[in-house]
Design a protein around this motif. Sequence first.
Motif, PDB file in Angstrom:
ATOM      1  N   ILE A 135     -11.374  11.083 -14.293  1.00  8.88           N
ATOM      2  CA  ILE A 135     -12.060  10.574 -13.094  1.00  8.88           C
ATOM      3  C   ILE A 135     -11.072   9.807 -12.225  1.00  8.88           C
ATOM      4  CG2 ILE A 135     -14.375  10.448 -14.089  1.00  8.88           C
ATOM      5  CD1 ILE A 135     -12.593   7.203 -13.578  1.00  8.88           C
ATOM      6  N   GLU A 136     -11.413   9.708 -10.930  1.00  8.87           N
ATOM      7  CA  GLU A 136     -10.773   8.765 -10.027  1.00  8.87           C
ATOM      8  C   GLU A 136     -11.788   7.679  -9.714  1.00  8.87           C
ATOM      9  OE1 GLU A 136      -9.032  10.374  -6.506  1.00  8.87           O
ATOM     10  OE2 GLU A 136      -7.638  11.673  -7.603  1.00  8.87           O
ATOM     11  N   GLN A 137     -11.373   6.423  -9.843  1.00  4.45           N
ATOM     12  CA  GLN A 137     -12.256   5.291  -9.569  1.00  4.45           C
ATOM     13  C   GLN A 137     -12.057   4.846  -8.124  1.00  4.45           C
ATOM     14  OE1 GLN A 137     -12.250   2.130 -12.523  1.00  4.45           O
ATOM     15  NE2 GLN A 137     -12.528   0.590 -10.928  1.00  4.45           N
ATOM     16  N   TRP A 138     -13.101   5.018  -7.326  1.00  2.00           N
ATOM     17  CA  TRP A 138     -13.089   4.641  -5.906  1.00  2.00           C
ATOM     18  C   TRP A 138     -13.986   3.428  -5.704  1.00  2.00           C
ATOM     19  CZ3 TRP A 138     -10.720   7.319  -1.695  1.00  2.00           C
ATOM     20  CH2 TRP A 138      -9.967   8.425  -2.079  1.00  2.00           C
ATOM     21  N   GLN A 139     -13.539   2.500  -4.885  1.00  3.48           N
ATOM     22  CA  GLN A 139     -14.340   1.300  -4.665  1.00  3.48           C
ATOM     23  C   GLN A 139     -13.979   0.635  -3.344  1.00  3.48           C
ATOM     24  OE1 GLN A 139     -13.095  -0.522  -8.374  1.00  3.48           O
ATOM     25  NE2 GLN A 139     -11.899  -2.062  -7.290  1.00  3.48           N
ATOM     26  N   GLY A 140     -14.843  -0.286  -2.918  1.00  3.64           N
ATOM     27  CA  GLY A 140     -14.654  -1.023  -1.674  1.00  3.64           C
ATOM     28  C   GLY A 140     -16.000  -1.337  -1.058  1.00  3.64           C
ATOM     29  N   ARG A 141     -15.956  -1.812   0.164  1.00  2.00           N
ATOM     30  CA  ARG A 141     -17.192  -2.099   0.903  1.00  2.00           C
ATOM     31  C   ARG A 141     -17.388  -0.971   1.912  1.00  2.00           C
ATOM     32  NH1 ARG A 141     -19.096  -7.033  -0.430  1.00  2.00           N
ATOM     33  NH2 ARG A 141     -17.598  -8.420  -1.444  1.00  2.00           N
ATOM     34  N   PRO A 142     -18.338  -0.107   1.661  1.00  3.97           N
ATOM     35  CA  PRO A 142     -18.455   1.102   2.489  1.00  3.97           C
ATOM     36  C   PRO A 142     -18.929   0.813   3.906  1.00  3.97           C
ATOM     37  CG  PRO A 142     -20.316   0.958   0.996  1.00  3.97           C
ATOM     38  CD  PRO A 142     -19.370  -0.157   0.618  1.00  3.97           C
ATOM     39  N   ALA A 238     -27.410   2.376   2.220  1.00  5.27           N
ATOM     40  CA  ALA A 238     -28.203   1.298   1.612  1.00  5.27           C
ATOM     41  C   ALA A 238     -27.318   0.226   1.003  1.00  5.27           C
ATOM     42  CB  ALA A 238     -29.130   1.882   0.541  1.00  5.27           C
ATOM     43  N   ALA A 239     -26.028   0.550   0.768  1.00  5.90           N
ATOM     44  CA  ALA A 239     -25.114  -0.404   0.130  1.00  5.90           C
ATOM     45  C   ALA A 239     -24.200  -1.099   1.127  1.00  5.90           C
ATOM     46  CB  ALA A 239     -24.264   0.328  -0.898  1.00  5.90           C
ATOM     47  N   THR A 240     -24.388  -0.882   2.425  1.00  4.84           N
ATOM     48  CA  THR A 240     -23.500  -1.472   3.422  1.00  4.84           C
ATOM     49  C   THR A 240     -23.390  -2.983   3.219  1.00  4.84           C
ATOM     50  OG1 THR A 240     -24.070   0.252   5.015  1.00  4.84           O
ATOM     51  CG2 THR A 240     -23.095  -1.770   5.891  1.00  4.84           C
ATOM     52  N   GLY A 241     -22.152  -3.471   3.182  1.00  2.01           N
ATOM     53  CA  GLY A 241     -21.912  -4.896   2.974  1.00  2.01           C
ATOM     54  C   GLY A 241     -21.721  -5.295   1.533  1.00  2.01           C
ATOM     55  N   ARG A 242     -22.079  -4.419   0.606  1.00  2.00           N
ATOM     56  CA  ARG A 242     -21.905  -4.703  -0.816  1.00  2.00           C
ATOM     57  C   ARG A 242     -20.620  -4.053  -1.325  1.00  2.00           C
ATOM     58  NH1 ARG A 242     -26.637  -6.191  -3.708  1.00  2.00           N
ATOM     59  NH2 ARG A 242     -28.541  -6.158  -2.468  1.00  2.00           N
ATOM     60  N   PHE A 243     -20.075  -4.612  -2.381  1.00  2.00           N
ATOM     61  CA  PHE A 243     -18.949  -3.982  -3.056  1.00  2.00           C
ATOM     62  C   PHE A 243     -19.486  -2.808  -3.857  1.00  2.00           C
ATOM     63  CE2 PHE A 243     -15.923  -3.367  -6.490  1.00  2.00           C
ATOM     64  CZ  PHE A 243     -14.711  -3.419  -5.811  1.00  2.00           C
ATOM     65  N   LEU A 244     -18.922  -1.623  -3.629  1.00  2.00           N
ATOM     66  CA  LEU A 244     -19.447  -0.397  -4.228  1.00  2.00           C
ATOM     67  C   LEU A 244     -18.349   0.294  -5.034  1.00  2.00           C
ATOM     68  CD1 LEU A 244     -21.711   2.287  -2.694  1.00  2.00           C
ATOM     69  CD2 LEU A 244     -19.507   2.999  -3.602  1.00  2.00           C
ATOM     70  N   ARG A 245     -18.752   0.902  -6.139  1.00  2.16           N
ATOM     71  CA  ARG A 245     -17.827   1.678  -6.964  1.00  2.16           C
ATOM     72  C   ARG A 245     -18.481   3.004  -7.329  1.00  2.16           C
ATOM     73  NH1 ARG A 245     -15.723  -0.234 -12.951  1.00  2.16           N
ATOM     74  NH2 ARG A 245     -15.564   1.856 -13.851  1.00  2.16           N
ATOM     75  N   ILE A 246     -17.643   4.049  -7.366  1.00  2.00           N
ATOM     76  CA  ILE A 246     -18.082   5.358  -7.823  1.00  2.00           C
ATOM     77  C   ILE A 246     -16.906   6.016  -8.536  1.00  2.00           C
ATOM     78  CG2 ILE A 246     -17.550   6.376  -5.553  1.00  2.00           C
ATOM     79  CD1 ILE A 246     -19.814   8.414  -6.087  1.00  2.00           C
TER      80      ILE A 246
END
Length: 297
Positions: A135-142, A238-246
């Motif tokens: 896997i590649e771990q992608w994250q940030g604030r979308p 729905a996740a705008t402003g939150r720290f998100l990971r996929i």
Amino acid sequence: MSASTTSFLLRDSPDPAFHIRDMAAADLATALHFSEDIGWPHRLSDWRLLSDLGQGRVVEAHGGLAAVGQRWTWGTQAGSIGLLVAAPAYRGGPSERRLLADLMAGLFDRSIVLYAFGDRLPLAQSAGFHQDGGIEQWQGRPRPAPLMPLPDGARLRPASRRDVASLAALDARASGMSREPMIAAWLDHAMHAIVLDNEMEAVGFAIMRRFGRGVYIGPVAAANALQAQAMIAHLCSAATGRFLRIDVRSEIVAEMRPWLTALGLSCVTTVPMMRHGPALAVDPKVRHIAIAAQALG
């Protein structure tokens, strides 16, 4: 069982200083401390949710916990091992090898999946695991994601508890693992969960739940990257402003990298997926786009 695996299982002589037992609820606080010490983002509630789905085992040494780990059984054919972490004084030593051997033994003849980050790779290889993707771990604030067009006859809708069986069936076709209890738990703890229907039949789904410093999207199952992007875009809005990971599977991520970057996410690491035993039987018509968790696959 291969000769290399047998050698791994028998590698260390019995040592009365080490004792392996089932993990108790009272051990979770120490497990959290171990994981925080190596930079994992897990909260106590994340440990508890994952532990409730499987069986935890711990190594005791000299009156305290030396290492902890979890195994999960997915039907009669598959299992996974994760959350394997040790106290600083015991990292890379026999306590971790003993614990991995114990976790593997409890899965009997199932195919076993393990995500081997960092120094877990040589440990997994010495136990007879072989790389089978990653896997590649992608994250940030979308950023707000533009909605993606859907094929004629397709629609997105909220998932509910009534969808557990159909989503578990899609997940099994995509991952090769029978994980209905996990799908039920993920829906119970979801912030948002969506289903892609095509002429009233579920053909894909994606789940977003709270995890670590923010939110996590996974699993995602769909026929192709475009379908997956339509669902992920909906959840990112729905996740705008939150720290998100996929965590996106390596065999499809090349098709999605520019799009993920445009969302404001960054790839921070790659992790090999290791497999012990026969390849898992998957349906090429349903792709495993993003995993449920690095512990589970």
